[in-house]
Design a protein around this motif. Structure first.
Motif, mmCIF file in Angstrom:
data_model
loop_
_atom_site.group_PDB
_atom_site.id
_atom_site.type_symbol
_atom_site.label_atom_id
_atom_site.label_comp_id
_atom_site.label_asym_id
_atom_site.label_seq_id
_atom_site.Cartn_x
_atom_site.Cartn_y
_atom_site.Cartn_z
ATOM 1 N N THR A 123 3.805 11.425 112.363
ATOM 2 C CA THR A 123 3.795 10.226 111.532
ATOM 3 C C THR A 123 4.513 10.439 110.199
ATOM 4 O O THR A 123 4.621 9.512 109.409
ATOM 5 C CB THR A 123 2.355 9.746 111.279
ATOM 6 N N GLY A 124 4.980 11.657 109.959
ATOM 7 C CA GLY A 124 5.758 11.937 108.753
ATOM 8 C C GLY A 124 4.937 12.148 107.499
ATOM 9 O O GLY A 124 5.473 12.128 106.394
ATOM 10 N N ILE A 125 3.647 12.375 107.656
ATOM 11 C CA ILE A 125 2.783 12.558 106.489
ATOM 12 C C ILE A 125 2.879 13.974 105.944
ATOM 13 O O ILE A 125 2.811 14.184 104.733
ATOM 14 C CB ILE A 125 1.332 12.170 106.831
ATOM 15 N N ILE A 126 3.039 14.952 106.830
ATOM 16 C CA ILE A 126 3.212 16.339 106.401
ATOM 17 C C ILE A 126 4.441 16.931 107.061
ATOM 18 O O ILE A 126 4.933 16.408 108.060
ATOM 19 C CB ILE A 126 1.980 17.216 106.709
ATOM 20 N N GLU A 127 4.906 18.026 106.472
ATOM 21 C CA GLU A 127 6.063 18.733 107.012
ATOM 22 C C GLU A 127 5.864 20.221 106.759
ATOM 23 O O GLU A 127 5.325 20.619 105.733
ATOM 24 C CB GLU A 127 7.324 18.250 106.303
#
Length: 57
Positions: free
Chosen positions: A36-40
């Motif tokens: 979901t692109g919340i963490i990387e």
């Protein structure tokens, strides 16, 4: 996410220990948060770090 934001180099095992759960469960949630692109994750598993990009819940 708060643990990752407070200590970007935290390991999955350390997160599991802090939350009193299994590494398998942490891996599942990390997968969802990455998708979901919340963490990387930046860098390698051993010497990389977490970047929290999304809103904290």
């Amino acid at each position: 996410m708060e643990l990752m934001a407070g200590n970007p180099s935290i390991t999955i095992q350390q997160i599991a220990d802090a939350l009193k759960t299994t590494t398998r469960r942490i891996n599942y949630y990390i997968k969802v948060l990455k998708e979901t692109g919340i963490i990387e994750r930046v860098g390698a598993d051993k010497n990389g770090y977490w970047v929290v990009k999304g809103p904290r819940v």
